[in-house]
Design a protein around this motif. Structure first.
Motif, mmCIF file in Angstrom:
data_model
loop_
_atom_site.group_PDB
_atom_site.id
_atom_site.type_symbol
_atom_site.label_atom_id
_atom_site.label_comp_id
_atom_site.label_asym_id
_atom_site.label_seq_id
_atom_site.Cartn_x
_atom_site.Cartn_y
_atom_site.Cartn_z
ATOM 1 N N GLY A 1 46.459 50.591 39.964
ATOM 2 C CA GLY A 1 45.399 51.101 39.112
ATOM 3 C C GLY A 1 45.504 50.648 37.824
ATOM 4 O O GLY A 1 43.267 51.046 37.239
ATOM 5 N N ILE A 2 46.293 50.313 36.926
ATOM 6 C CA ILE A 2 45.493 49.213 35.647
ATOM 7 C C ILE A 2 44.937 48.291 35.670
ATOM 8 O O ILE A 2 44.219 47.906 35.189
ATOM 9 C CB ILE A 2 47.054 49.542 35.054
ATOM 10 N N TRP A 3 45.262 47.660 36.625
ATOM 11 C CA TRP A 3 44.346 46.449 37.553
ATOM 12 C C TRP A 3 42.515 46.920 38.216
ATOM 13 O O TRP A 3 41.783 46.145 37.427
ATOM 14 C CB TRP A 3 45.174 45.822 37.938
ATOM 15 N N GLY A 4 43.015 47.706 38.309
ATOM 16 C CA GLY A 4 41.619 47.930 38.841
ATOM 17 C C GLY A 4 40.819 48.893 37.596
ATOM 18 O O GLY A 4 39.408 48.462 37.904
ATOM 19 N N LEU A 5 41.687 49.355 36.691
ATOM 20 C CA LEU A 5 40.555 50.044 35.749
ATOM 21 C C LEU A 5 40.110 48.811 34.773
ATOM 22 O O LEU A 5 38.600 48.966 34.459
ATOM 23 C CB LEU A 5 40.899 50.701 34.460
ATOM 24 N N ILE A 6 40.927 47.413 34.352
ATOM 25 C CA ILE A 6 40.646 46.099 33.898
ATOM 26 C C ILE A 6 39.566 45.772 34.669
ATOM 27 O O ILE A 6 38.333 45.354 33.810
ATOM 28 C CB ILE A 6 42.048 45.390 33.810
ATOM 29 N N THR A 7 39.137 45.700 35.961
ATOM 30 C CA THR A 7 38.568 44.734 36.568
ATOM 31 C C THR A 7 37.134 45.941 36.303
ATOM 32 O O THR A 7 35.638 45.513 36.605
ATOM 33 C CB THR A 7 38.596 44.933 38.175
ATOM 34 N N PHE A 8 37.340 47.212 36.948
ATOM 35 C CA PHE A 8 36.026 47.746 36.115
ATOM 36 C C PHE A 8 35.362 47.432 35.500
ATOM 37 O O PHE A 8 34.109 46.943 34.894
ATOM 38 C CB PHE A 8 36.284 49.292 35.965
ATOM 39 N N VAL A 9 36.174 47.310 33.745
ATOM 40 C CA VAL A 9 35.420 47.224 32.470
ATOM 41 C C VAL A 9 34.987 45.688 32.451
ATOM 42 O O VAL A 9 33.969 44.992 31.939
ATOM 43 C CB VAL A 9 37.027 47.249 31.038
ATOM 44 N N LEU A 10 36.039 44.930 33.334
ATOM 45 C CA LEU A 10 35.009 43.306 33.763
ATOM 46 C C LEU A 10 34.399 43.249 34.356
ATOM 47 O O LEU A 10 33.389 42.316 34.322
ATOM 48 C CB LEU A 10 36.910 42.402 33.790
ATOM 49 N N GLN A 11 33.448 43.976 35.022
ATOM 50 C CA GLN A 11 32.739 44.377 36.037
ATOM 51 C C GLN A 11 32.521 43.599 37.440
ATOM 52 O O GLN A 11 32.215 42.405 37.520
ATOM 53 C CB GLN A 11 31.520 44.528 35.545
ATOM 54 N N ASN A 12 34.235 42.543 37.490
ATOM 55 C CA ASN A 12 34.422 41.246 38.375
ATOM 56 C C ASN A 12 36.217 41.671 38.333
ATOM 57 O O ASN A 12 36.898 42.229 37.455
ATOM 58 C CB ASN A 12 34.306 40.229 37.932
ATOM 59 N N ASN A 13 36.661 41.136 39.632
ATOM 60 C CA ASN A 13 38.224 40.676 40.239
ATOM 61 C C ASN A 13 38.051 39.443 40.129
ATOM 62 O O ASN A 13 38.080 39.142 41.451
ATOM 63 C CB ASN A 13 38.383 41.996 41.655
ATOM 64 N N PRO A 14 38.577 38.669 39.105
ATOM 65 C CA PRO A 14 39.120 37.222 39.100
ATOM 66 C C PRO A 14 39.812 36.874 40.397
ATOM 67 O O PRO A 14 39.955 35.789 40.822
ATOM 68 C CB PRO A 14 39.268 37.385 37.842
ATOM 69 N N TRP A 15 40.994 37.639 40.502
ATOM 70 C CA TRP A 15 41.874 36.985 41.269
ATOM 71 C C TRP A 15 41.970 37.680 42.986
ATOM 72 O O TRP A 15 42.140 36.550 43.455
ATOM 73 C CB TRP A 15 43.709 37.973 41.217
ATOM 74 N N TYR A 16 41.111 38.607 43.292
ATOM 75 C CA TYR A 16 39.945 38.508 44.509
ATOM 76 C C TYR A 16 39.148 37.778 44.757
ATOM 77 O O TYR A 16 39.280 36.736 46.076
ATOM 78 C CB TYR A 16 39.540 39.937 44.411
ATOM 79 N N ASP A 17 38.571 36.889 43.650
ATOM 80 C CA ASP A 17 37.793 35.727 44.279
ATOM 81 C C ASP A 17 38.754 34.699 43.884
ATOM 82 O O ASP A 17 38.116 33.377 45.180
ATOM 83 C CB ASP A 17 36.988 36.137 42.787
ATOM 84 N N TYR A 18 39.305 35.002 43.469
ATOM 85 C CA TYR A 18 40.148 33.100 43.684
ATOM 86 C C TYR A 18 40.722 32.608 44.839
ATOM 87 O O TYR A 18 41.110 32.448 45.853
ATOM 88 C CB TYR A 18 41.156 33.194 42.208
ATOM 89 N N VAL A 19 41.660 34.495 45.540
ATOM 90 C CA VAL A 19 42.464 34.106 46.071
ATOM 91 C C VAL A 19 41.864 34.340 47.776
ATOM 92 O O VAL A 19 41.387 33.532 48.654
ATOM 93 C CB VAL A 19 43.013 35.063 46.520
ATOM 94 N N THR A 20 40.749 34.762 47.897
ATOM 95 C CA THR A 20 40.073 35.141 48.709
ATOM 96 C C THR A 20 38.795 33.473 49.177
ATOM 97 O O THR A 20 38.182 32.906 49.871
ATOM 98 C CB THR A 20 38.026 35.644 49.069
ATOM 99 N N SER A 21 38.254 32.910 48.107
ATOM 100 C CA SER A 21 37.778 31.330 48.227
ATOM 101 C C SER A 21 38.825 31.009 49.141
ATOM 102 O O SER A 21 38.044 29.474 48.967
ATOM 103 C CB SER A 21 37.529 31.303 46.309
ATOM 104 N N MET A 22 39.958 30.713 48.551
ATOM 105 C CA MET A 22 40.270 29.314 48.945
ATOM 106 C C MET A 22 41.171 29.673 50.937
ATOM 107 O O MET A 22 41.305 28.997 51.423
ATOM 108 C CB MET A 22 42.492 30.605 48.162
ATOM 109 N N TYR A 23 40.549 31.279 51.382
ATOM 110 C CA TYR A 23 40.747 31.409 52.881
ATOM 111 C C TYR A 23 39.528 31.843 53.304
ATOM 112 O O TYR A 23 39.104 31.903 54.518
ATOM 113 C CB TYR A 23 41.313 32.658 52.979
ATOM 114 N N GLY A 24 38.287 30.679 52.424
ATOM 115 C CA GLY A 24 36.353 30.887 52.805
ATOM 116 C C GLY A 24 36.157 29.710 52.477
ATOM 117 O O GLY A 24 36.216 29.083 51.637
#
Length: 435
Positions: free
Chosen positions: A145-168
């Motif tokens: 949940g804390i990471w969720g709030l951080i991504t909202f402040v960033l308006q981006n989820n860099p970890w999600y982008d990085y991991v998914t980019s490796m499998y597509g």
């Protein structure tokens, strides 16, 4: 970096095999909630990280002599066997698949759906185990949940982008589909599923009184549900809470007072908290216009999807057209009524198109049996029984409205399996046998 992710999966999987009890459950939960479901352990899409960890959990049960005893007492074993047989028949009858895929694809499908109910069931031995499991979920999702709030402040989820980019070839879909505003998903791959799963964990915790610092965590969870920005997760969580309160308090003064306070707080939040206002607007738009102004699925689209699903169902009414038929044939080939299906948002459509009528009968039997078991254990522990029933009904609403994307089946089934084993254990301790 993909090597590090695979190393994490390998270490977690190996540790699951060699450990038992609460520690093994904690490893499994960390593995599932901190590894995106797109991660594969080899090139084959049928061997995912989730399937690997679940298989290792079963291997650990067998290694420590726990598999047979748990399976023998598992009250859903026969309907689970029936579903497994049907899914394997769907795979074997699919002439698109080679010999290996006709077995590996159904195996993955079962491991990441109905078998997870047994995984949760077998992870609990006593009431203290169940209480510990809730602490694990609470602590894990505090971090999530804390990471969720951080991504909202960033308006981006860099970890999600990085991991998914490796499998597509590009980043995941939720990095680009943000027309309603940023939608939080934290360490899960789908914000719609994320909002619902956070709600399930919060609802499950209401079996016991929330005290002290846990109220701050509960508010963190509520904030993440709101920031998931999903009408389906809002509605599913609301349905679960309403069912829970009606079954637990019926129409008592306590329930009426709680609803009055909730309405008052919601009114204040609507005019002062923008994300909450957006949530209410999304829900009201669904009622007033069928969702036409919010984007995403609308009631009109659902009607088209139903007609299109029946079109493909009659082509193979008994055992369906095959697993992944929608993505691999309908979407890629086009034609027919493919455009009317859009993203095939709904488990019912998936059952009609890919699995067929025999599977529909088996699924109805499974969930009927599940609800019956929880209802029968009400005399053992009414709060846990009622909470479990409310989660089942909200989950069925969720997958019928949205589908089983984002591994929602895995997360929810494990929690429900834990609850079932806890109720069964309490029943034995109190020497109460459900009718």
């Amino acid at each position: 970096m993909s090597i590090l992710i695979l190393a994490f999966v390998f270490v977690i999987s190996l540790a699951i095999v060699t450990t038992k009890g609460n520690r093994r459950l904690l490893l499994l939960l960390c593995g599932l909630f901190f590894t995106y479901d797109c991660v594969r352990v080899c090139r084959s899409p049928d061997i995912s990280a989730y399937t690997t960890m679940i298989l290792c959990f079963l291997l650990s049960l067998w290694k420590h002599g726990e598999l047979k005893a748990n399976w023998k007492t598992y009250p859903l074993r026969w309907v689970t066997i029936a579903i497994s047989i049907v899914v394997f028949l769907v795979g074997l009858l699919d002439n698109r698949l080679n010999f290996v895929s006709s077995f590996s694809r159904p195996f993955k499908d079962i491991c990441e759906s109905y078998l997870c109910f047994f995984i949760g069931y077998a992870s609990i031995k006593s009431l203290s185990d169940w209480e510990k499991s809730q602490e694990y979920l609470w602590n894990i999702f505090t971090f999530v949940g804390i990471w969720g709030l951080i991504t909202f402040v960033l308006q981006n989820n860099p970890w999600y982008d990085y991991v998914t980019s490796m499998y597509g070839n590009e980043v995941g879909i939720w990095s680009e589909v943000q027309t309603r505003g940023y939608r939080v998903s934290s360490f899960l791959s789908n914000p719609i599923v994320y909002g619902f799963v956070v709600g399930v964990i919060l609802i499950n915790r209401t079996v016991e009184k929330i005290k002290g610092v846990y109220w701050a965590v509960a508010l963190l969870f509520v904030a993440n549900i709101v920031l998931s920005n999903s009408r389906t997760s809002y509605a599913a969580v609301a349905i679960a809470f309403v069912i829970m309160y009606v079954l637990r308090y019926r129409f008592s003064v306590k329930a009426a007072f709680a609803m009055f306070v909730l309405f008052g707080l919601s009114t204040v939040a609507y005019f002062n908290i923008e994300p909450f206002k957006n949530m209410i607007d999304l829900m009201s738009d669904l009622v007033l216009t069928g969702g036409a102004n919010a984007g995403g699925s609308t009631t009109e689209l659902k009607e088209l999807q139903w007609v299109a699903s029946m079109y493909y169902y009659v082509q193979a009414p008994w055992f369906g057209n095959g697993l992944a038929y929608f993505g691999e044939v309908i979407m890629e080939g086009g034609g027919g009524m493919s455009e009317d299906l859009a993203g095939m948002e709904g488990y019912v459509y998936k059952l009609l198109i890919e699995y067929g009528g025999v599977m529909i009968a088996a699924v109805l039997a499974f969930w009927s049996r599940t609800l019956w078991m929880y209802a029968r254990y009400k005399k053992v522990n009414a709060p846990l029984s009622i909470v479990s029933i409310s989660i089942v009904l909200s989950f069925l609403f969720f997958i019928c409205a949205t589908g089983t994307y984002g591994s929602v089946f895995v997360y929810t089934s494990i929690i429900l399996g834990m609850n079932l084993k806890c109720l069964q254990t309490l029943s034995k301790e109190s020497k109460h046998t459900p009718a």
